[in-house]
Design a protein around this motif. Structure first.
Motif, mmCIF file in Angstrom:
data_model
loop_
_atom_site.group_PDB
_atom_site.id
_atom_site.type_symbol
_atom_site.label_atom_id
_atom_site.label_comp_id
_atom_site.label_asym_id
_atom_site.label_seq_id
_atom_site.Cartn_x
_atom_site.Cartn_y
_atom_site.Cartn_z
ATOM 1 N N LEU A 20 0.813 -1.124 0.166
ATOM 2 C CA LEU A 20 -0.124 0.037 0.054
ATOM 3 C C LEU A 20 1.054 1.151 0.193
ATOM 4 O O LEU A 20 0.547 2.065 -0.650
ATOM 5 C CB LEU A 20 -0.634 0.040 1.322
ATOM 6 C CG LEU A 20 -1.954 1.145 1.563
ATOM 7 C CD1 LEU A 20 -3.077 0.882 0.304
ATOM 8 C CD2 LEU A 20 -2.627 0.942 2.668
ATOM 9 N N VAL A 28 -0.206 -0.644 -5.047
ATOM 10 C CA VAL A 28 -1.392 -0.140 -4.184
ATOM 11 C C VAL A 28 -2.587 -0.919 -4.370
ATOM 12 O O VAL A 28 -3.323 -1.326 -2.974
ATOM 13 C CB VAL A 28 -1.794 1.411 -4.449
ATOM 14 C CG1 VAL A 28 -2.918 1.897 -3.446
ATOM 15 C CG2 VAL A 28 -0.510 2.321 -3.928
ATOM 16 N N LEU A 32 -4.026 -3.143 -1.096
ATOM 17 C CA LEU A 32 -5.499 -3.025 -0.780
ATOM 18 C C LEU A 32 -6.276 -4.508 -0.648
ATOM 19 O O LEU A 32 -6.840 -5.048 0.194
ATOM 20 C CB LEU A 32 -6.201 -2.188 -1.341
ATOM 21 C CG LEU A 32 -5.871 -0.731 -0.950
ATOM 22 C CD1 LEU A 32 -6.509 0.491 -2.014
ATOM 23 C CD2 LEU A 32 -6.119 -0.376 0.531
ATOM 24 N N LEU A 35 -5.040 -6.703 2.151
ATOM 25 C CA LEU A 35 -5.269 -6.216 3.295
ATOM 26 C C LEU A 35 -6.802 -6.713 3.480
ATOM 27 O O LEU A 35 -7.158 -7.131 4.438
ATOM 28 C CB LEU A 35 -5.222 -4.655 3.243
ATOM 29 C CG LEU A 35 -3.996 -4.148 3.781
ATOM 30 C CD1 LEU A 35 -3.949 -2.425 3.871
ATOM 31 C CD2 LEU A 35 -3.675 -4.415 5.464
ATOM 32 N N SER A 36 -7.566 -6.702 2.291
ATOM 33 C CA SER A 36 -9.195 -7.040 2.568
ATOM 34 C C SER A 36 -9.107 -8.540 2.869
ATOM 35 O O SER A 36 -9.936 -9.010 3.332
ATOM 36 C CB SER A 36 -9.735 -6.687 1.315
ATOM 37 O OG SER A 36 -9.627 -7.511 0.228
ATOM 38 N N VAL A 39 -8.308 -8.803 6.512
ATOM 39 C CA VAL A 39 -9.649 -8.326 7.237
ATOM 40 C C VAL A 39 -10.756 -9.224 7.118
ATOM 41 O O VAL A 39 -11.275 -9.511 8.118
ATOM 42 C CB VAL A 39 -10.158 -7.023 6.809
ATOM 43 C CG1 VAL A 39 -11.382 -6.725 7.317
ATOM 44 C CG2 VAL A 39 -8.978 -6.158 6.910
ATOM 45 N N PHE A 42 -10.040 -12.029 9.375
ATOM 46 C CA PHE A 42 -9.861 -11.642 10.648
ATOM 47 C C PHE A 42 -11.637 -11.697 11.052
ATOM 48 O O PHE A 42 -11.945 -11.976 12.245
ATOM 49 C CB PHE A 42 -9.463 -10.276 10.760
ATOM 50 C CG PHE A 42 -9.292 -9.545 12.178
ATOM 51 C CD1 PHE A 42 -8.583 -10.018 13.074
ATOM 52 C CD2 PHE A 42 -10.529 -8.733 12.552
ATOM 53 C CE1 PHE A 42 -8.019 -9.572 14.245
ATOM 54 C CE2 PHE A 42 -10.365 -8.106 14.178
ATOM 55 C CZ PHE A 42 -9.146 -8.367 14.824
ATOM 56 N N ILE A 43 -12.524 -11.043 10.249
ATOM 57 C CA ILE A 43 -13.760 -10.968 10.417
ATOM 58 C C ILE A 43 -14.291 -12.553 10.929
ATOM 59 O O ILE A 43 -15.123 -12.871 11.856
ATOM 60 C CB ILE A 43 -14.679 -10.753 9.586
ATOM 61 C CG1 ILE A 43 -14.457 -9.237 9.249
ATOM 62 C CG2 ILE A 43 -16.325 -10.545 9.748
ATOM 63 C CD1 ILE A 43 -14.923 -8.632 7.813
ATOM 64 N N LEU A 76 -21.258 -11.655 7.717
ATOM 65 C CA LEU A 76 -20.631 -10.253 7.545
ATOM 66 C C LEU A 76 -19.770 -10.507 6.493
ATOM 67 O O LEU A 76 -19.164 -9.615 5.697
ATOM 68 C CB LEU A 76 -20.083 -9.859 8.962
ATOM 69 C CG LEU A 76 -21.044 -9.597 10.085
ATOM 70 C CD1 LEU A 76 -20.289 -9.147 11.385
ATOM 71 C CD2 LEU A 76 -22.283 -8.601 9.674
ATOM 72 N N THR A 79 -20.945 -10.010 2.961
ATOM 73 C CA THR A 79 -20.953 -8.521 2.599
ATOM 74 C C THR A 79 -19.705 -7.924 2.361
ATOM 75 O O THR A 79 -19.612 -7.355 1.294
ATOM 76 C CB THR A 79 -21.761 -7.942 3.775
ATOM 77 O OG1 THR A 79 -22.712 -8.779 4.260
ATOM 78 C CG2 THR A 79 -22.352 -6.734 3.282
ATOM 79 N N ALA A 80 -18.582 -8.097 3.153
ATOM 80 C CA ALA A 80 -17.400 -7.564 3.167
ATOM 81 C C ALA A 80 -16.666 -7.960 1.763
ATOM 82 O O ALA A 80 -15.976 -7.122 1.183
ATOM 83 C CB ALA A 80 -16.568 -7.883 4.251
ATOM 84 N N ILE A 83 -18.181 -6.237 -1.307
ATOM 85 C CA ILE A 83 -17.895 -4.578 -1.239
ATOM 86 C C ILE A 83 -16.527 -4.455 -1.488
ATOM 87 O O ILE A 83 -16.055 -3.641 -2.605
ATOM 88 C CB ILE A 83 -18.276 -4.039 0.279
ATOM 89 C CG1 ILE A 83 -19.898 -4.170 0.311
ATOM 90 C CG2 ILE A 83 -17.825 -2.753 0.106
ATOM 91 C CD1 ILE A 83 -20.358 -3.209 1.583
ATOM 92 N N THR A 87 -15.215 -2.223 -4.714
ATOM 93 C CA THR A 87 -14.186 -1.214 -4.885
ATOM 94 C C THR A 87 -12.906 -1.377 -5.223
ATOM 95 O O THR A 87 -12.340 -0.642 -5.946
ATOM 96 C CB THR A 87 -13.884 -0.811 -3.230
ATOM 97 O OG1 THR A 87 -13.670 -1.944 -2.651
ATOM 98 C CG2 THR A 87 -14.942 -0.122 -2.882
ATOM 99 N N LEU A 91 -11.430 0.760 -8.287
ATOM 100 C CA LEU A 91 -9.786 1.254 -8.220
ATOM 101 C C LEU A 91 -9.189 0.828 -9.408
ATOM 102 O O LEU A 91 -8.361 2.016 -9.844
ATOM 103 C CB LEU A 91 -9.047 0.532 -6.987
ATOM 104 C CG LEU A 91 -9.043 1.395 -5.957
ATOM 105 C CD1 LEU A 91 -8.384 0.788 -4.474
ATOM 106 C CD2 LEU A 91 -8.189 2.748 -6.184
ATOM 107 N N LEU B 178 -11.443 -0.654 5.644
ATOM 108 C CA LEU B 178 -10.659 -1.976 6.208
ATOM 109 C C LEU B 178 -10.581 -1.864 7.691
ATOM 110 O O LEU B 178 -10.957 -2.870 8.370
ATOM 111 C CB LEU B 178 -9.591 -2.518 5.405
ATOM 112 C CG LEU B 178 -9.725 -2.870 4.073
ATOM 113 C CD1 LEU B 178 -8.350 -2.817 3.517
ATOM 114 C CD2 LEU B 178 -10.596 -3.763 3.968
ATOM 115 N N SER B 185 -15.384 -5.943 13.854
ATOM 116 C CA SER B 185 -15.364 -7.779 14.259
ATOM 117 C C SER B 185 -14.831 -7.630 15.603
ATOM 118 O O SER B 185 -15.063 -8.464 16.374
ATOM 119 C CB SER B 185 -14.546 -8.310 13.284
ATOM 120 O OG SER B 185 -13.418 -7.695 13.025
#
Lengths: 114, 539
Positions: A20, A28, A32, A35-36, A39, A42-43, A76, A79-80, A83, A87, A91, B178, B185
């Motif tokens: 990033l 970049v 991203l 990272l997603s 995440v 992680f969720i 969740l 959904t994440a 999205i 995005t 980008l 993010l 969470s």
């Protein structure tokens, strides 16, 4: 399993943050994306790690909730993912616009080195 | 209330969504139809916001918030929309800005690129949703809706400057989203719920060993909102993005940073208010000192701005800083004053963004503002110049109208008497000094900075005003069409009304602040809402 997941999230985040901060737009975007992914994992673990536990309760009988996985983080995460996918696509379009208008793939639209 | 009125709470989300989808069915040749559709929608949103404001504020009643259960699922399991006085106020502010910005865009800016109306309505939907929702993950979804629409709107009009600024804007906001998810969470893993009212009930019960995780999650979540609000040092993207955006878009964006402030205010009072036990007030100092740094940075930025759009962008930062710092002092007396300042400064900045473009027309700013060729040609036909005539006629004595409006804006932004900007800053300072006896050094610093930032704004605006309006140049005569003048006039008239009716507005805002401070009222209204057939519970 906890160690493997923690390592995976850590490595994805570390490479994501490094990418990033790089000067090229494509790096970049890759950063991203990494990272997603991190995440999203992680969720998923925010509902605790379980194996062989279904998230959906069968119809009818009364059930012991402790035998089931938490379904909410799984919803969740879906959904994440959607999205983040949208995005990232956006980008990529921005990358192309910026590349087309400025003639360089530097994030600032100009190459400082040259 | 009759049957349809029970569903009023969801109308600010559904209406722009449906109309936005409908405008996509027509291509750019049916521009007139699209204009009428979106213009009527923003008008209807204004009416809905006023109706909601009246519904949540009946005379002489201690009104509980209006709760709307989506799909009639009970509160901690389903998603709820909650309209209390603060949400209703923010909805009204959004619809006013939506109406005036769209009105202004009709003069020429909506022709600068394809699908302006669809994106604009989606932005309104996202902002309204963020103000209404009572669920943190649903908040994330509405944030993404408003961000996705704003990505498109930043690029509206195309051009190299917008592409550069847009790329930074998108990258920063994707990264911020993010952070938002990580925060959500973490909070979920500690408390097991995402419903705001349920969270408020569970936060005091969080065991001590989990408190660090909860506060860490809330801090990461808060960072995401602070990026949107533009707190130093998370704000460097804001002035250049707003400067690059088309004027009506920038005027609408002035509400976006307030969305961040609203969410911070809502979550801190609900989750970390006085009833939160160990977790109470954990972020106040960060907000206070971050806010002070933001005011300082914004003030320096205002003084060093070469163009009016950058000046306006830095002014947005100053207002963010004042709001954050004032709320961070944790004094209940200051919340109402801060909300009054929020309303006044948002209207003033929006009017300022609209007035900048006609003033700078034909000047050096033109390079930034000008409309470039579209990048993707697809079905988009016809850029600005070849199209039909401007709507309305050019106003005679434009220079007097623009000059008057500019002075009006300058007074409002810098907070000089007698306009609403002054009243707002005065009540904030009054509220800060009122507290319990001693006034700590940080509060004195805040008061000094509020006054200094006003002074810096006066200096910068005077310099820019003399340069642009009163210095004779060989630039062509300024032109202002009536369609552009009306929305600017509406916004400035509203600021004037805020001044004349300051007492009545302030009373309403004080009631809103009291409802906001009463977390138990919100919690019980959401969690105990009886399931009606219509799904809505009216006070």
């Amino acid at each position: 399993m906890e160690v493997v997941l923690a390592l995976a999230i850590g490595i994805l985040t570390a490479s994501g943050v490094w990418l990033l901060l790089r000067p090229r737009t494509f790096q970049v975007i890759l950063g991203l994306s990494f990272l997603s992914y991190a995440v999203n994992l992680f969720i998923l673990i925010s509902g605790r790690l379980r194996t062989d536990a279904p998230p959906i309760i069968a119809r009818g009988d009364t059930v012991d909730a402790s035998l089931y996985a938490d379904p909410l983080p799984q919803a969740l995460v879906l959904t994440a993912i959607v999205i983040a996918f949208a995005t990232t696509a956006l980008l990529l379009v921005m990358l192309l616009i910026s590349r087309g208008l400025t003639g360089t793939d530097h994030v600032d639209g100009e190459d400082r080195d040259q | 209330m009759s049957g349809w009125a029970a569903h009023l709470a969801i109308a600010p989300i559904l209406l722009p969504l449906v109309v936005s989808a409908a405008t996509l069915l027509f291509d750019e040749r049916r521009r007139k139809l699209k204009r009428w559709m979106s213009f009527a929608t923003t008008g209807a949103l204004l009416a809905i916001a006023i109706a909601l404001l009246r519904a949540t504020d009946p005379y002489g009643v201690a009104a509980a918030p209006l709760v709307y259960r989506l799909g009639d699922w009970a509160a901690p399991f389903g998603i709820v929309l909650v309209v209390d006085r603060l949400s209703a106020l923010m909805l009204l502010l959004t619809s006013i800005l939506g109406f005036t910005s769209l009105f202004y865009a009709l003069a020429r800016w909506d022709r600068a690129g394809p699908r302006f109306h669809a994106l604009f309505l989606l932005l309104l939907m996202g902002v309204n949703g963020a103000f209404l929702t009572g669920d943190i993950f649903n908040l994330f979804v509405f944030f993404e809706v408003l961000l996705a629409a704003s990505y498109g709107l930043v690029l509206h009009g195309s051009g190299t400057t917008r592409a550069k600024a847009g790329l930074h804007y998108v990258a920063i906001n994707v990264a911020t989203s993010l952070l938002f998810l990580i925060g959500v969470s973490l909070i979920y893993s500690v408390t097991g719920t995402l419903n705001m009212a349920d969270l408020a009930a569970r936060v005091p019960l969080v065991p001590r060993e989990d408190l660090m995780l909860l506060e860490g999650g809330a801090a990461i979540l808060g960072t995401a909102f602070l990026v949107k609000a533009g707190m130093w040092p998370l704000c460097f993207w804001l002035p250049s993005t707003y400067a690059a955006a088309a004027p009506p878009v920038a005027a609408m964006f002035s509400i976006l940073s307030k969305v961040g402030i609203y969410v911070i205010l809502r979550l801190t009072t609900l989750l970390f208010g006085d009833g939160a036990g160990r977790a109470a007030d954990f972020a106040d100092e960060w907000m206070l000192f971050g806010g002070l740094a933001t005011i300082l940075y914004g003030t320096l930025g205002v003084l060093s701005s070469q163009t009016l759009v950058r000046l306006a962008g830095h002014y947005v930062l100053i207002s963010t800083g004042i709001l954050l710092a004032a709320l961070g002092t944790g004094r209940p007396t200051v919340v109402a004053a801060a909300l009054f300042y929020l309303v006044s400064s948002t209207l003033a900045v929006s009017a300022f963004y609209l007035i900048i473009e006609p003033i700078g027309r034909g000047g050096e700013d033109e390079a930034v503002q000008a409309i470039a060729e579209p990048v993707f040609e697809d079905e988009y036909i016809g850029a600005l110049e070849e199209e039909e005539d401007e709507i309305g006629i050019a106003i005679p004595a434009t220079i007097a109208v623009l000059g008057g409006g500019f002075i009006f804006c300058a007074l409002l932004l810098s907070g000089l008497p007698p306009l609403s900007g002054f009243i707002a800053k005065f009540t904030i300072i009054d509220g800060l000094l009122k507290g319990d006896g001693s006034v700590p050094a940080a509060v004195w610093a805040l008061i000094t900075l509020i006054i200094l930032s006003g002074l810096a704004t006066v200096v910068a605006m005077t310099r820019a005003g003399i340069d642009l309006i009163w210095t004779p140049t060989e630039r062509p005569q300024l032109q202002l069409s009536i369609v552009e003048a009306i929305p600017i006039g509406i916004l400035l008239a509203l600021c004037l009304a805020l001044m004349v009716q300051a007492g009545a507005v302030m009373e309403y805002i004080e009631r809103a602040a009291r409802t906001l401070g009463d977390a138990a009222l919100y919690t019980s209204a959401v969690l105990d809402a009886p399931g009606a057939n219509g799904g809505a519970v009216l006070p």
